[in-house]
Design a protein around this motif. Structure first.
Motif, mmCIF file in Angstrom:
data_model
loop_
_atom_site.group_PDB
_atom_site.id
_atom_site.type_symbol
_atom_site.label_atom_id
_atom_site.label_comp_id
_atom_site.label_asym_id
_atom_site.label_seq_id
_atom_site.Cartn_x
_atom_site.Cartn_y
_atom_site.Cartn_z
ATOM 1 N N LYS A 153 0.820 -1.223 0.000
ATOM 2 C CA LYS A 153 0.000 0.000 0.000
ATOM 3 C C LYS A 153 0.855 1.275 0.000
ATOM 4 O O LYS A 153 0.555 2.245 0.682
ATOM 5 C CB LYS A 153 -0.985 0.024 1.177
ATOM 6 C CG LYS A 153 -1.832 -1.222 1.308
ATOM 7 C CD LYS A 153 -2.757 -1.388 0.131
ATOM 8 C CE LYS A 153 -3.669 -2.588 0.334
ATOM 9 N NZ LYS A 153 -3.762 -3.452 -0.812
ATOM 10 N N CYS A 154 1.920 1.271 -0.784
ATOM 11 C CA CYS A 154 2.799 2.434 -0.908
ATOM 12 C C CYS A 154 2.222 3.407 -1.939
ATOM 13 O O CYS A 154 1.416 3.031 -2.782
ATOM 14 C CB CYS A 154 4.189 2.004 -1.370
ATOM 15 S SG CYS A 154 5.024 0.891 -0.218
ATOM 16 N N GLU A 155 2.678 4.650 -1.893
ATOM 17 C CA GLU A 155 2.305 5.618 -2.924
ATOM 18 C C GLU A 155 3.158 5.392 -4.161
ATOM 19 O O GLU A 155 4.284 4.909 -4.084
ATOM 20 C CB GLU A 155 2.496 7.053 -2.405
ATOM 21 C CG GLU A 155 1.426 7.472 -1.432
ATOM 22 C CD GLU A 155 1.346 8.979 -1.262
ATOM 23 O OE1 GLU A 155 2.066 9.718 -1.963
ATOM 24 O OE2 GLU A 155 0.547 9.405 -0.430
ATOM 25 N N HIS A 156 2.590 5.757 -5.293
ATOM 26 C CA HIS A 156 3.325 5.699 -6.557
ATOM 27 C C HIS A 156 4.454 6.732 -6.500
ATOM 28 O O HIS A 156 4.231 7.818 -6.001
ATOM 29 C CB HIS A 156 2.361 6.019 -7.707
ATOM 30 C CG HIS A 156 2.980 5.931 -9.041
ATOM 31 N ND1 HIS A 156 3.297 4.737 -9.630
ATOM 32 C CD2 HIS A 156 3.366 6.881 -9.904
ATOM 33 C CE1 HIS A 156 3.832 4.969 -10.802
ATOM 34 N NE2 HIS A 156 3.893 6.264 -10.995
ATOM 35 N N PRO A 157 5.654 6.438 -6.902
ATOM 36 C CA PRO A 157 6.152 5.332 -7.691
ATOM 37 C C PRO A 157 6.827 4.231 -6.870
ATOM 38 O O PRO A 157 7.767 3.600 -7.343
ATOM 39 C CB PRO A 157 7.162 6.006 -8.604
ATOM 40 C CG PRO A 157 7.804 7.030 -7.714
ATOM 41 C CD PRO A 157 6.671 7.510 -6.821
ATOM 42 N N HIS A 158 6.356 3.990 -5.679
ATOM 43 C CA HIS A 158 6.988 2.988 -4.818
ATOM 44 C C HIS A 158 6.183 1.703 -4.727
ATOM 45 O O HIS A 158 6.399 0.900 -3.825
ATOM 46 C CB HIS A 158 7.233 3.588 -3.429
ATOM 47 C CG HIS A 158 8.066 4.821 -3.482
ATOM 48 N ND1 HIS A 158 9.418 4.807 -3.753
ATOM 49 C CD2 HIS A 158 7.729 6.124 -3.359
ATOM 50 C CE1 HIS A 158 9.884 6.040 -3.770
ATOM 51 N NE2 HIS A 158 8.887 6.860 -3.539
ATOM 52 N N HIS A 159 5.237 1.493 -5.654
ATOM 53 C CA HIS A 159 4.525 0.217 -5.722
ATOM 54 C C HIS A 159 5.527 -0.868 -6.096
ATOM 55 O O HIS A 159 6.480 -0.607 -6.837
ATOM 56 C CB HIS A 159 3.444 0.243 -6.804
ATOM 57 C CG HIS A 159 2.437 1.318 -6.662
ATOM 58 N ND1 HIS A 159 1.801 1.870 -7.755
ATOM 59 C CD2 HIS A 159 1.920 1.942 -5.569
ATOM 60 C CE1 HIS A 159 0.946 2.782 -7.343
ATOM 61 N NE2 HIS A 159 1.004 2.857 -6.024
ATOM 62 N N MET A 160 5.292 -2.061 -5.640
ATOM 63 C CA MET A 160 6.155 -3.171 -6.067
ATOM 64 C C MET A 160 6.112 -3.342 -7.575
ATOM 65 O O MET A 160 7.093 -3.743 -8.194
ATOM 66 C CB MET A 160 5.777 -4.462 -5.356
ATOM 67 C CG MET A 160 6.244 -4.498 -3.919
ATOM 68 S SD MET A 160 5.894 -6.064 -3.112
ATOM 69 C CE MET A 160 7.207 -7.065 -3.771
ATOM 70 N N GLY A 161 4.964 -3.036 -8.186
ATOM 71 C CA GLY A 161 4.808 -3.222 -9.619
ATOM 72 C C GLY A 161 5.311 -2.087 -10.492
ATOM 73 O O GLY A 161 5.241 -2.173 -11.718
ATOM 74 N N ASP A 162 5.831 -1.018 -9.906
ATOM 75 C CA ASP A 162 6.346 0.090 -10.713
ATOM 76 C C ASP A 162 7.706 -0.297 -11.293
ATOM 77 O O ASP A 162 8.620 -0.681 -10.567
ATOM 78 C CB ASP A 162 6.475 1.356 -9.867
ATOM 79 C CG ASP A 162 5.126 1.929 -9.471
ATOM 80 O OD1 ASP A 162 4.148 1.676 -10.186
ATOM 81 O OD2 ASP A 162 5.066 2.620 -8.441
ATOM 82 N N LEU A 163 7.820 -0.189 -12.596
ATOM 83 C CA LEU A 163 9.036 -0.580 -13.322
ATOM 84 C C LEU A 163 9.613 0.611 -14.069
ATOM 85 O O LEU A 163 8.909 1.592 -14.317
ATOM 86 C CB LEU A 163 8.695 -1.686 -14.337
ATOM 87 C CG LEU A 163 8.106 -2.976 -13.780
ATOM 88 C CD1 LEU A 163 7.658 -3.882 -14.923
ATOM 89 C CD2 LEU A 163 9.107 -3.686 -12.897
ATOM 90 N N PRO A 164 10.871 0.511 -14.472
ATOM 91 C CA PRO A 164 11.420 1.557 -15.340
ATOM 92 C C PRO A 164 10.617 1.633 -16.643
ATOM 93 O O PRO A 164 10.058 0.617 -17.090
ATOM 94 C CB PRO A 164 12.852 1.081 -15.620
ATOM 95 C CG PRO A 164 13.172 0.136 -14.516
ATOM 96 C CD PRO A 164 11.863 -0.516 -14.142
#
Length: 166
Positions: free
Chosen positions: A95-106
């Protein structure tokens, strides 16, 4: 001067050459977008190697960069008015804020409609991604706006499947 690859670079290249991926996704989307994403376990994360073709090309300075994320949904079925609605939101179990989601990629950087890269991410292992989706968005991620970086509509998707036991 002789340039020698680092141990990590050599390890990653040897893994890709000598081993089969643990997981993969076949990506497809609008206007014949297609490609593959392969996932290899490495250290406490994943090596991702991808090649995506037929990405939209632009004649202005805004083209060629696309947001790329792992989404929590398991289906790329595109049968609603909202593009790839069943992919749900970014994979974000903490439940992190974007861009710290596990699914956030380059982001994907495309040249003449093709994006290719090898990346290492330490926040996800291949087994964390199996049963989820990888999604390409129509715009670059601004790495700030909530909840998804103002990256626009989803234009391509791939279901992440197990290739062999991780």
């Amino acid at each position: 001067m002789e340039i020698k690859p680092t141990k990590i670079t050599t390890d990653i290249l040897m893994k890709i050459i000598n081993e089969k991926p643990c997981a993969y996704a076949m990506v497809s989307g609008k206007d014949r977008i297609e490609g593959t994403v392969c996932f290899y376990p490495y250290l406490k994360g994943s090596i991702m190697i991808y090649e995506i073709k037929n990405l939209p090309q632009s004649k202005n300075c805004q083209g060629g960069v696309f947001a790329f994320h792992v989404h929590e949904g398991d289906s790329c079925i595109n049968d609603t008015e909202v593009s790839y609605e069943k992919t749900l939101g970014h994979f974000n179990p903490q439940k992190c804020e974007h861009p710290h989601h596990m699914g956030d990629l380059p982001p994907l950087f495309a040249t003449k409609g093709t994006a290719w890269a090898i990346i290492y991410i330490d926040k996800l292992r291949p087994e964390d991604m199996v049963g989820r989706t990888v999604v390409i968005h129509e715009h670059a991620d601004d790495f700030h706006s909530q909840p998804a970086g103002n990256s626009g509509n989803k234009i391509a998707c791939g279901e992440i499947k197990c290739f062999m036991r991780c």
